[in-house]
Design an enzyme around this catalytic site. Structure first.
Site, PDB file in Angstrom:
ATOM      1  N   LYS A 124     -49.197 -13.153   2.562  1.00 18.58           N
ATOM      2  CA  LYS A 124     -48.201 -12.874   3.496  1.00 18.58           C
ATOM      3  C   LYS A 124     -48.800 -11.383   4.289  1.00 18.58           C
ATOM      4  O   LYS A 124     -48.847 -11.396   5.292  1.00 18.58           O
ATOM      5  CB  LYS A 124     -46.791 -12.539   2.796  1.00 18.58           C
ATOM      6  CG  LYS A 124     -45.757 -12.780   3.903  1.00 18.58           C
ATOM      7  CD  LYS A 124     -44.557 -13.154   3.114  1.00 18.58           C
ATOM      8  CE  LYS A 124     -43.442 -13.438   4.274  1.00 18.58           C
ATOM      9  NZ  LYS A 124     -42.017 -13.953   3.950  1.00 18.58           N
ATOM     10  N   LYS A 203     -51.910 -32.036   4.141  1.00 21.18           N
ATOM     11  CA  LYS A 203     -51.302 -32.082   3.016  1.00 21.18           C
ATOM     12  C   LYS A 203     -49.576 -31.972   3.236  1.00 21.18           C
ATOM     13  O   LYS A 203     -49.285 -31.346   4.174  1.00 21.18           O
ATOM     14  CB  LYS A 203     -51.678 -30.587   2.189  1.00 21.18           C
ATOM     15  CG  LYS A 203     -51.000 -30.643   0.938  1.00 21.18           C
ATOM     16  CD  LYS A 203     -50.964 -29.310   0.149  1.00 21.18           C
ATOM     17  CE  LYS A 203     -50.124 -29.064  -0.870  1.00 21.18           C
ATOM     18  NZ  LYS A 203     -50.273 -27.954  -1.583  1.00 21.18           N
ATOM     19  N   LYS A 206     -43.371 -29.065   3.356  1.00 20.42           N
ATOM     20  CA  LYS A 206     -42.235 -28.728   4.192  1.00 20.42           C
ATOM     21  C   LYS A 206     -42.570 -27.747   5.476  1.00 20.42           C
ATOM     22  O   LYS A 206     -42.286 -27.839   6.577  1.00 20.42           O
ATOM     23  CB  LYS A 206     -41.057 -27.781   3.595  1.00 20.42           C
ATOM     24  CG  LYS A 206     -40.356 -28.466   2.658  1.00 20.42           C
ATOM     25  CD  LYS A 206     -39.159 -27.599   2.058  1.00 20.42           C
ATOM     26  CE  LYS A 206     -39.836 -26.527   1.185  1.00 20.42           C
ATOM     27  NZ  LYS A 206     -40.458 -27.084  -0.249  1.00 20.42           N
TER      28      LYS A 206
HETATM   29  P1  ATP Z   1     -43.897 -24.942   1.283  1.00 18.54           P
HETATM   30  O1  ATP Z   1     -44.340 -25.531   2.751  1.00 18.54           O
HETATM   31  O2  ATP Z   1     -42.764 -23.991   1.388  1.00 18.54           O
HETATM   32  O3  ATP Z   1     -45.129 -24.226   0.583  1.00 18.54           O
HETATM   33  P2  ATP Z   1     -44.004 -27.350   0.022  1.00 18.54           P
HETATM   34  O4  ATP Z   1     -43.340 -28.572   0.849  1.00 18.54           O
HETATM   35  O5  ATP Z   1     -45.351 -27.024  -0.018  1.00 18.54           O
HETATM   36  O6  ATP Z   1     -43.157 -26.108   0.350  1.00 18.54           O
HETATM   37  P3  ATP Z   1     -43.782 -26.173  -2.462  1.00 18.54           P
HETATM   38  O7  ATP Z   1     -42.408 -25.627  -2.960  1.00 18.54           O
HETATM   39  O8  ATP Z   1     -44.741 -25.448  -2.116  1.00 18.54           O
HETATM   40  O9  ATP Z   1     -43.485 -27.448  -1.645  1.00 18.54           O
HETATM   41  O10 ATP Z   1     -44.035 -27.085  -3.902  1.00 18.54           O
HETATM   42  C1  ATP Z   1     -43.289 -27.598  -5.178  1.00 18.54           C
HETATM   43  C2  ATP Z   1     -44.071 -28.261  -6.084  1.00 18.54           C
HETATM   44  O11 ATP Z   1     -44.676 -29.665  -5.297  1.00 18.54           O
HETATM   45  C3  ATP Z   1     -45.650 -27.489  -6.179  1.00 18.54           C
HETATM   46  O12 ATP Z   1     -45.914 -27.709  -7.596  1.00 18.54           O
HETATM   47  C4  ATP Z   1     -46.676 -28.223  -5.441  1.00 18.54           C
HETATM   48  O13 ATP Z   1     -47.838 -28.060  -5.949  1.00 18.54           O
HETATM   49  C5  ATP Z   1     -46.256 -29.619  -5.367  1.00 18.54           C
HETATM   50  N1  ATP Z   1     -46.499 -29.854  -4.093  1.00 18.54           N
HETATM   51  C6  ATP Z   1     -46.050 -29.721  -2.746  1.00 18.54           C
HETATM   52  N2  ATP Z   1     -46.833 -30.641  -1.932  1.00 18.54           N
HETATM   53  C7  ATP Z   1     -47.543 -31.454  -2.442  1.00 18.54           C
HETATM   54  C8  ATP Z   1     -48.576 -32.334  -2.073  1.00 18.54           C
HETATM   55  N3  ATP Z   1     -48.537 -32.671  -0.811  1.00 18.54           N
HETATM   56  N4  ATP Z   1     -49.381 -32.894  -2.794  1.00 18.54           N
HETATM   57  C9  ATP Z   1     -49.160 -32.541  -4.216  1.00 18.54           C
HETATM   58  N5  ATP Z   1     -48.379 -31.655  -4.726  1.00 18.54           N
HETATM   59  C10 ATP Z   1     -47.500 -31.047  -3.922  1.00 18.54           C
HETATM   60 MG    MG Z   2     -46.317 -25.428  -0.803  1.00 17.18          MG
END
Ligand code: ATP
Ligand code: MG
Length: 353
Positions: A124, A203, A206
């Site tokens: 960040k 990937k 969110k």
């Molecule tokens: P942000 O965009 O805020 O990072 P996110 O959608 O990536 O949110 P996280 O909260 O970072 O979700 O992830 C929660 C869990 O889900 C973590 O253990 C992360 O490794 C897993 N995860 C998130 N997105 C993926 C993905 N596309 N493939 C595999 N694992 C994922």
């Molecule tokens: Mg993430």
């Protein structure tokens, strides 16, 4: 490469497993296949604690009603997806105040430099964004989350391994100063390779706005699936299925025989992506059909999820209360004398090999 230190031999006593997930949005396929599914499977290996990390989410979700909603949805989703509240204690992080108290104790043995090197904060800062102390000290709260339950195994993704190391460091320092208070945990990497692609091929995340949510309303989900980006390959041209994000999504959700048939179709050519998308809609509906049914029943049962969370918090507090008491006595925050060393003689420390 997997660090052999972090691989748990099957013969080791996997006593207590701790997993947590942040309620920062509705769970998507990436969360499910990349984390939640593996976490839920671990409920069968021993005593397990599963928390919804609302204190961590507070560093990003600033609207109270949304946060409340995400916490409730997370609980409903997890149980619907197979988390068994009779086996694992399912609870909300902030309902165990012992953990925040423990955070302070750990904070007093945390070097600033250690936190400055942690990537959530560092990333960040590098991007020139303002970070608050909550984000900066996040690894200390995470350490308390783990140590409060004498957790021996913490399933994490690659990105969290550093934080487990911080936790071991802090626990080690505290133990060095005050005796054998904390159990040192080990991280267990959740199955790698489950990088789930999003609707744009990046990937699924969110932050990229490319997610397909697990319990999204079927009509909306279908629309999203039909809009998944594809390449401009002519319909007739054969193609290798692996690496095509539409195929990769399909192969996560479809039964093995269908997956094979689809791979053959890709290699033969002469089909349209629209057909693959339709097949994906059906595969997703089938894959999560039971979970959707369970979720609907649970949601209709007024008070059921609250009762589950209350029971989980009670179990978690009983354990965290013991650990906190041990830590407070050891460092002199209790009028009753006593160091953590006592425990070392009475209890085994499951986390150390
Ligand atoms: P942000 O965009 O805020 O990072 P996110 O959608 O990536 O949110 P996280 O909260 O970072 O979700 O992830 C929660 C869990 O889900 C973590 O253990 C992360 O490794 C897993 N995860 C998130 N997105 C993926 C993905 N596309 N493939 C595999 N694992 C994922
Ligand atoms: Mg993430």
């Amino acid at each position: 490469m997997r660090d052999p230190q972090q691989t748990i031999p099957p013969s080791a006593p996997p006593t207590r497993v701790l997993s947590g997930i942040q309620p920062t949005g509705r769970f998507h396929w990436g969360n499910y296949f990349g984390a939640i599914r593996q976490y839920i499977e671990l409920q069968s290996v021993g005593e397990s604690y599963y928390f919804i990390a609302d204190l961590h989410a507070l560093t990003t979700v600033r609207e109270p009603d949304r946060l409340r909603g995400f916490v409730r949805d997370a609980a409903l989703d997890l149980v619907a997806l197979g988390l068994d509240p009779d086996r694992a204690a399912l609870f909300v992080q902030s309902e165990v105040p012992e953990v925040t108290e423990l955070t302070w104790l750990l904070m007093t043995v945390t070097p600033m430099g250690l936190l400055e090197r942690c990537h959530a904060y560092k990333d960040k800062k590098t991007r020139g964004l303002a970070a608050d102390a909550g984000l900066f000290t996040y690894p200390v709260l995470m350490s308390a989350d783990i140590l409060a339950y004498d957790a021996t195994i913490v399933p994490v993704g690659e990105d969290q391994v550093q934080h487990i190391e911080v936790c071991r460091d802090l626990a080690g320092t505290f133990n060095h100063l005050y005796g054998d208070v904390f159990t040192l945990p080990k991280s267990r990497l959740v199955e790698a390779g489950a990088r789930v692609p999003g609707t744009d091929g990046q990937k699924m995340s969110k932050s990229y706005d490319n997610t397909i949510e697990v319990f999204e309303e079927p009509g909306a989900q279908k629309k999203k699936i039909m809009r998944i980006t594809t390449d401009s390959r002519p319909m007739e041209q054969p193609k290798e299925p692996e690496g095509d994000h539409l195929y990769d999504l399909y192969s996560l959700l479809a039964p093995a025989a269908d997956r094979q048939a689809m791979a053959d179709l890709y290699r033969r050519g002469g089909f349209g992506y629209g057909d693959v998308k339709k097949a994906l809609v059906t595969a997703a509906a089938d894959f999560f059909a039971d979970a959707r049914r369970r979720r609907a029943l649970l949601e209709a049962d007024a008070g059921a999820i609250d009762a589950i969370l209350a029971r989980g918090a009670e179990r978690a507090r009983a354990k965290a209360g013991d650990v906190l008491c041990r830590a407070k006595r050891a460092c002199g925050l209790s009028r009753a004398p006593g160091g953590g060393g006592e425990r070392g003689r009475k209890q085994s420390r499951g986390g150390e090999a």
